[in-house]
Design a protein around this motif. Structure first.
Motif, short mmCIF file in Angstrom:
data_model
loop_
_atom_site.label_atom_id
_atom_site.label_comp_id
_atom_site.label_asym_id
_atom_site.label_seq_id
_atom_site.Cartn_x
_atom_site.Cartn_y
_atom_site.Cartn_z
N ALA A 1 11.66 0.40 -1.69
CA ALA A 1 12.23 1.64 -1.17
C ALA A 1 11.71 1.91 0.23
CB ALA A 1 11.89 2.81 -2.09
N GLU A 2 12.53 2.54 1.04
CA GLU A 2 12.15 2.89 2.42
C GLU A 2 12.77 4.22 2.80
OE1 GLU A 2 12.09 -0.02 5.84
OE2 GLU A 2 13.73 1.26 6.53
N ALA A 3 11.98 5.05 3.51
CA ALA A 3 12.46 6.34 4.00
C ALA A 3 12.15 6.44 5.49
CB ALA A 3 11.78 7.48 3.24
N ARG A 4 13.18 6.66 6.29
CA ARG A 4 13.04 6.91 7.72
C ARG A 4 13.34 8.39 7.94
NH1 ARG A 4 12.96 2.31 11.06
NH2 ARG A 4 13.00 0.38 9.84
N LEU A 5 12.29 9.19 8.07
CA LEU A 5 12.44 10.64 8.02
C LEU A 5 13.17 11.21 9.22
CD1 LEU A 5 8.96 11.60 6.55
CD2 LEU A 5 11.09 11.07 5.36
N GLU A 6 13.03 10.62 10.38
CA GLU A 6 13.70 11.15 11.57
C GLU A 6 15.21 11.07 11.43
OE1 GLU A 6 13.57 10.82 16.45
OE2 GLU A 6 12.72 9.21 15.23
N GLN A 7 15.73 9.97 10.90
CA GLN A 7 17.17 9.80 10.71
C GLN A 7 17.63 10.27 9.33
OE1 GLN A 7 15.13 7.13 11.40
NE2 GLN A 7 15.46 6.92 13.60
#
Length: 333
Positions: free
Chosen positions: A216-222
């Motif tokens: 799993a991966e989370a890119r918070l800015e986008q």
């Protein structure tokens, strides 16, 4: 100057240079002595209590060389009878050398009996959280790159409650979070969630037996989220626009109540209003009498509607295969 005097001055100069280093080393060594550890913890807790205006206490702490830390009985109390947070036990062993380069490397973190109870200054928003056990393996945090990676996160016995009747909006936009979070495996077991936003017509309850995510991966800015593989199983899941109970003899999309649900997905991509994933299997029972035995297909959703390609649907009384699409305008009155 005599040779003897020169020798003495050299020793004296060497002593001046080494003394601060020896003092630092001595203090560091003394921190590993249990009685001194208790004294330092007591004084630190007292100082933090004075600075924050809250009562902070810690039952015990133990530090072993180099940074093998364990603590028990941490409590943060805002006022008598109002405990902001408490931790039954916490243990971790961060690597020393990476800290000098603003890197945090912790092979293992163990947490027990976490409790959080927060109420904002208006009294209109409350957050409560309970977690019986949690473990994190192979955590690495790069403070310069704002990147956090972990090999495995596992929790047992979680309970989260969020209630808000606040209608105010912040006039100043906060700086966006630019952190990237990556996880090899996330395994949440026996978790309950309750969210109530009555002014937004949103009430959600979930009793989750297990949620497991792989890569799993989370890119918070986008606000971009990726999941290679995920499985969800639970006893109850409900969504409603108010607190009344549906009396309609058919599926009421404003009062959904699911039981014995299972979900398996692959290749999930979510960014704002867009959601794409491969639905491998779904099954559930709904309070209206609907019994879904199997559902699979390629699911796509955006701000206009949703679609399922290669749909395979089976209920206890019917089955269907093909493609399906539905605009969100269908639900508008």
């Amino acid at each position: 100057m005599s040779p003897r005097t020169k020798k003495y001055l050299k020793r004296f100069a060497l002593g001046l240079i080494l003394s601060p280093i020896l003092v630092v080393l001595l203090v560091m060594l003394l921190l590993y002595v249990p009685p001194l550890q208790r004294l330092v913890v007591k004084e630190t807790a007292s100082y933090l209590s004075r600075q924050t205006g809250m009562e902070i206490s810690l039952e015990s702490v133990h530090l072993k060389f180099p940074l093998d830390l364990s603590l028990a009985g941490l409590q943060i109390v805002k006022a008598p009878g109002d405990t902001l947070a408490s931790v039954g036990a916490l243990s971790l062993s961060p690597a020393l050398r990476p800290l000098l380069d603003k890197q945090v490397e912790i092979p293992h973190i163990a947490l027990e009996r976490l409790r959080i109870h927060y109420t904002d200054s208006t009294g209109k928003t409350t957050l409560g959280a309970k977690l019986e056990q949690a473990g994190i393996e192979h955590l690495h945090v790069d403070l310069n790159q704002q990147l956090a990676t972990l090999g495995r996160l596992i929790t047992q016995g979680g309970d989260i409650t969020y209630l808000s009747t606040d209608t105010t909006k912040s006039e100043k936009e906060s700086e966006p979070l630019r952190w990237i979070i990556q996880a090899g495996t996330i395994d949440l077991q026996d978790t309950r969630v309750q969210v109530a936003l009555p002014l937004d017509s949103l009430h959600i309850k979930a009793d989750v037996s297990r949620l497991q995510l792989e890569r799993a991966e989370a890119r918070l800015e986008q606000m971009r989220f990726l999941v290679a593989r995920g499985e969800l199983a639970g006893r109850e899941l409900s969504y409603a626009v108010d607190t009344t109970r549906s009396t309609r003899p058919y599926l009421d999309y404003q009062h959904l109540s699911l039981h014995d649900y299972q979900l398996a997905i692959e290749d999930l991509i979510s960014e704002k209003s867009i959601l794409n994933m491969k639905l491998r299997h779904a099954q559930l029972k709904e309070q209206s009498g609907l019994k879904l035995i199997h559902l699979s297909g390629n699911y796509q959703m955006d701000s206009l509607g949703m679609s399922l390609q290669d749909l395979d649907l089976t209920t206890d009384v019917s089955s269907m295969r093909g493609d399906a699409a539905m605009p969100w305008s269908l639900f508008q009155s």
